[in-house]
Design an enzyme around this catalytic site. Structure first.
Site, PDB file in Angstrom:
ATOM      1  N   SER A   1     -22.643   6.586 -25.741  1.00 35.83           N
ATOM      2  CA  SER A   1     -22.274   5.532 -26.682  1.00 35.83           C
ATOM      3  C   SER A   1     -23.410   5.069 -27.570  1.00 35.83           C
ATOM      4  CB  SER A   1     -21.721   4.326 -25.916  1.00 35.83           C
ATOM      5  OG  SER A   1     -22.650   3.874 -24.945  1.00 35.83           O
TER       6      SER A   1
ATOM      7  N   ASP B   1     -22.739  -6.364 -26.758  1.00 36.95           N
ATOM      8  CA  ASP B   1     -21.686  -6.617 -25.769  1.00 36.95           C
ATOM      9  C   ASP B   1     -22.195  -6.622 -24.327  1.00 36.95           C
ATOM     10  OD1 ASP B   1     -22.233  -3.959 -25.363  1.00 36.95           O
ATOM     11  OD2 ASP B   1     -20.264  -3.219 -25.984  1.00 36.95           O
TER      12      ASP B   1
ATOM     13  N   HIS C   1     -24.513  -2.485 -25.075  1.00 35.03           N
ATOM     14  CA  HIS C   1     -24.998  -1.861 -26.310  1.00 35.03           C
ATOM     15  C   HIS C   1     -25.685  -2.890 -27.191  1.00 35.03           C
ATOM     16  CE1 HIS C   1     -21.253   0.171 -24.902  1.00 35.03           C
ATOM     17  NE2 HIS C   1     -22.059   1.221 -24.973  1.00 35.03           N
TER      18      HIS C   1
END
Length: 401
Positions: free
Chosen positions: A66, A367, A370
């Site tokens: 990610s 979040d 990240h």
């Protein structure tokens, strides 16, 4: 704010073809954070790659999770913890959710901007133009195959597209675009291979499911070897320019600070991060750097660089105020469900019951797992301009335009 010591001659004004991201960025021009552009100039930046200087690097091929995924998981079908990434508030700084696990752009996007390349499209978006590279990274991916985790009763909840699958996608793409291995090698000669960051989820999944640091340390040699073998595969196909990132100081992440909070002051370092988990990240990074030395000896004509995400992030923390971040929110997620670090693993950003901060650019964490666009911009700038990629001289050569 741009760090001191960077010459204004380094700054570029970019122009890119109109895409879904270009339109979104035009709408948010007053909040643009283009890499290496002062904030006052970024407001007025116009992007035209056709008029941009020619750079040594002509394409980017990215593998990872990610930290680099620009939409592959969204095309696979995001579920579980990652289900909200397909809608706002993810992408809110761009005013459009793109599948990036942030409020806006990622490091790979700023790398592309600085190389006068368009944003690198996700492989699973078959409508994309891949002339300037392909992004194979998938949020939630691991370096090791799923069978490793099944044997150890560790659940991998997000995707079944580990590094091995991404490499197969890479080979399939080359086979569809090259008429011969020689042509593929020529195609890759001036391409940047971004090998990660990968491996973080191998550890995250284990830690979040109750495995001890001692247990997870046994994974490190296997994870590192998988990264090295992947690098060897792309080198054998003709890659000549590789960047291999290390792990972040995971003990500074709101997710870890929440899930492994301690009443013992000695558990925290001077940056208020968890010492033991940061030491684990250093353990992984030391093993990776040692393995890269061996890879360099085996391939002396290939440029193989280590991107020090750990030290670049520590630099960001230690200079947070000068860089424009809110010092009182360094370990708090911008988007979350409350608590000391604004993180709840059962109530992730975007789910009902969560709220988003009004100024993501003041936050480091988006979040709890990240980073924000602004933190990624600062990280990318540190890697390119401030010596957090080794060997430094090779990095400057690659980024020459």
């Amino acid at each position: 704010m741009v760090s001191a010591g960077i010459s204004s001659s380094t700054f570029h004004t970019y122009k890119t073809p109109v895409t879904h991201l270009t339109l979104a960025m035009n709408e948010m021009a007053s909040h643009s954070f283009f890499l290496l552009l002062p904030m006052s100039l970024a407001v007025h930046a116009t992007l035209n790659l056709a008029q941009a200087k020619h750079c040594f690097i002509e394409a980017i091929y990215s593998f990872g999770d990610s930290i680099a995924d620009t939409g592959n998981l969204l095309h696979e079908g995001a579920a579980g913890l990652f289900a909200p990434i397909g809608s706002l508030p993810y992408g809110q700084t761009l005013k459009k959710a793109t599948g990036r696990c942030s409020d806006g752009l990622l490091m790979i996007d700023f790398f592309a901007l600085n190389l006068n390349l368009p944003f690198i499209s996700p492989y699973l978006d078959k409508s994309s133009n891949f002339e300037s590279g392909v992004n194979f990274a998938v949020a939630g991916s691991t370096a090791l195959d799923s069978s490793f985790f099944v044997q150890r009763s560790i659940y991998t909840p997000v995707t079944n597209s580990p590094l091995g699958v991404q490499l197969e996608w890479f080979k399939t793409h080359l086979n569809s675009t090259c008429s011969s291995p020689t042509e593929c090698a020529r195609k890759l000669e001036r391409a940047l291979i971004l090998m990660g960051e990968i491996g973080g989820n191998d550890y995250n999944n284990a830690f979040f499911q109750g495995r001890t640091i001692a247990d997870v340390k046994s994974f490190v040699p296997l994870v590192v070897q998988r990264i090295i073998s992947a690098a060897e595969e792309v080198i054998d196909l003709g890659a000549a320019q590789l960047v291999v990132p290390g792990n972040f100081p995971i003990g500074c992440a709101p997710s870890y600070l929440t899930m492994f909070t301690s009443v013992k002051a000695a558990a925290y370092d001077a940056d208020n991060c968890l010492k033991d988990f940061n030491s684990f990240a250093v353990y992984h990074n030391d093993h990776l750097q040692a393995a890269l030395e061996g890879l360099r000896r085996a391939h002396p004509r290939v440029t193989i660089m280590y991107a020090d995400y750990y030290q670049a992030f520590v630099y960001l923390l230690n200079h947070a105020a000068d860089l424009g971040f809110d010092e009182g929110s360094l370990h708090k997620a911008c988007c979350g469900a409350g608590g000391p670090y604004n993180f709840n693993i059962k109530l992730m950003c975007g789910l009902p019951g969560t709220e988003t901060c009004t100024e993501p650019s003041k936050y480091v964490s988006w979040d709890g797992i990240h980073l924000t666009q602004e933190a990624y911009r600062v990280m990318a700038q540190s890697l390119i301009m401030q010596g957090f990629a080794y060997p430094n001289n090779h990095f400057q050569e690659q980024w020459k335009c």
